[in-house]
Design a protein around this motif. Structure first.
Motif, PDB file in Angstrom:
ATOM      1  N   GLU A 195       0.812  -1.202   0.000  1.00 49.71           N
ATOM      2  CA  GLU A 195       0.000   0.000   0.000  1.00 49.71           C
ATOM      3  C   GLU A 195       0.852   1.261   0.000  1.00 49.71           C
ATOM      4  O   GLU A 195       0.471   2.281   0.568  1.00 49.71           O
ATOM      5  CB  GLU A 195      -0.952  -0.010   1.192  1.00 49.71           C
ATOM      6  N   TYR A 197       1.747   4.560  -1.246  1.00 47.54           N
ATOM      7  CA  TYR A 197       0.800   5.448  -1.916  1.00 47.54           C
ATOM      8  C   TYR A 197       1.435   6.203  -3.074  1.00 47.54           C
ATOM      9  O   TYR A 197       2.619   6.523  -3.066  1.00 47.54           O
ATOM     10  CB  TYR A 197       0.207   6.436  -0.904  1.00 47.54           C
ATOM     11  N   THR A 250      -3.263   3.471  -3.920  1.00 43.81           N
ATOM     12  CA  THR A 250      -2.196   2.502  -3.702  1.00 43.81           C
ATOM     13  C   THR A 250      -1.700   2.005  -5.051  1.00 43.81           C
ATOM     14  O   THR A 250      -2.329   2.211  -6.085  1.00 43.81           O
ATOM     15  CB  THR A 250      -2.687   1.302  -2.873  1.00 43.81           C
ATOM     16  N   LEU A 283      -8.009   7.798   3.637  1.00 43.97           N
ATOM     17  CA  LEU A 283      -6.963   6.780   3.608  1.00 43.97           C
ATOM     18  C   LEU A 283      -7.037   5.917   4.851  1.00 43.97           C
ATOM     19  O   LEU A 283      -7.361   6.385   5.946  1.00 43.97           O
ATOM     20  CB  LEU A 283      -5.561   7.438   3.538  1.00 43.97           C
TER      21      LEU A 283
END
Length: 289
Positions: A195, A197, A250, A283
């Protein structure tokens, strides 16, 4: 139904404990029996162990003491205390746990020794402590010289691997560089995970439809900047207002986002940027590091 949320101190302890066990496995199962090295303080400790045959458990604990003291000034007392406990735990792990030697194949040792070391160090960082004080030294030195942290770390590691090349041979040093690379990449993956970003900026004449799809279909939050598009070479004076769409996704969602945008406007201008830290908004909570 909400998931179970463990207390932060408990998750930190679990991360650090598992990280210590992985580091011990990497050292005694791969690196130490085959006279291989890593970068940073761990590399210095392994080099001292190989040259002077000091017990690796005591060397690692003693070698980290100056960097723990620096960490108290750079990162605070809590960080220094947690790191002290983690380094002590690693020393005890190396002293009391009899890990078996996994392999003597140089390529396997260099790759998987680095991978398991990276997993251990990365988990410790997620637990809010450090099992290698090299970055603390880089932060401390970086405030006093004009080099970046990455350049300082690189310089220190070059010295370690040069000494290893002179004392133990060039092949061992080269394999150890591969170990360091595998460890550093694994640390990044453990900290950032799948994940990690990515910031995405989209400029399109179909921004209204793109905004709707990103929010309603992809479930992402968006930010809108007011801008102008046009200004071509043959029609520089011609422009029109446009909504510039920014969102954070992601790596796993990036391809889906691109497909959505291309279906709406194949000529849309899309560019991405890596985001090291992201929290809040829509998020999901990230691990501390």
């Amino acid at each position: 139904m909400n998931g179970i949320h463990l207390p932060r101190w408990l998750t930190d302890t679990l991360y650090a404990t598992i990280g210590i066990l992985f580091c011990g496995f990497a050292l005694k199962g791969f690196l130490v029996p085959n006279s291989f090295f890593d970068g940073g303080v761990t590399g210095i400790s392994l080099l001292l162990h190989e040259l002077y045959h000091f017990n690796i458990a005591f060397v690692i604990m003693l070698a980290n003491v100056p960097f723990i003291i620096m960490g108290a000034y750079q990162q605070g007392r809590t960080f220094a205390i947690k790191t002290s406990i983690a380094v002590l735990g690693l020393g005890l792990c190396l002293y009391f746990i009899d890990y078996p030697q996994i392999t003597s194949d140089k390529l396997l040792v260099s790759i998987f020794g680095g991978v398991f070391m990276g997993i251990g160090v990365g988990l410790a960082i997620r637990g809010g402590c450090a099992l290698d004080g090299i970055e603390v030294l880089a932060l401390y030195t970086g405030k006093r010289v004009s080099f970046t942290i990455s350049e300082i770390i690189l310089g220190i590691n070059i010295i370690i691997f040069l000494i290893a090349a002179f004392e133990l041979g060039l092949p061992t040093a080269l394999y150890s560089i591969l170990t360091y690379y595998a460890a550093s990449r694994t640390i990044t993956f453990v900290i950032e995970g799948l994940e990690e970003y990515t910031g995405v900026t989209i400029i399109s004449g179909q921004s209204e439809l793109i905004k709707e799809k990103l929010v309603m279909d992809l479930g992402r939050g968006i930010t809108i900047y007011k801008g102008e598009r046009g200004f071509l070479k043959d029609s520089f004076d011609v422009s029109q207002p446009v909504d510039i769409v920014f969102t954070v996704v992601t790596r796993l969602e990036l391809r889906r986002l691109n497909n959505i945008v291309r279906r709406i406007d194949p000529k849309a201008f899309v560019f991405t940027s890596v985001i090291k830290e992201a929290a809040g908004g829509v998020l999901k909570a990230r691990a501390r590091h």
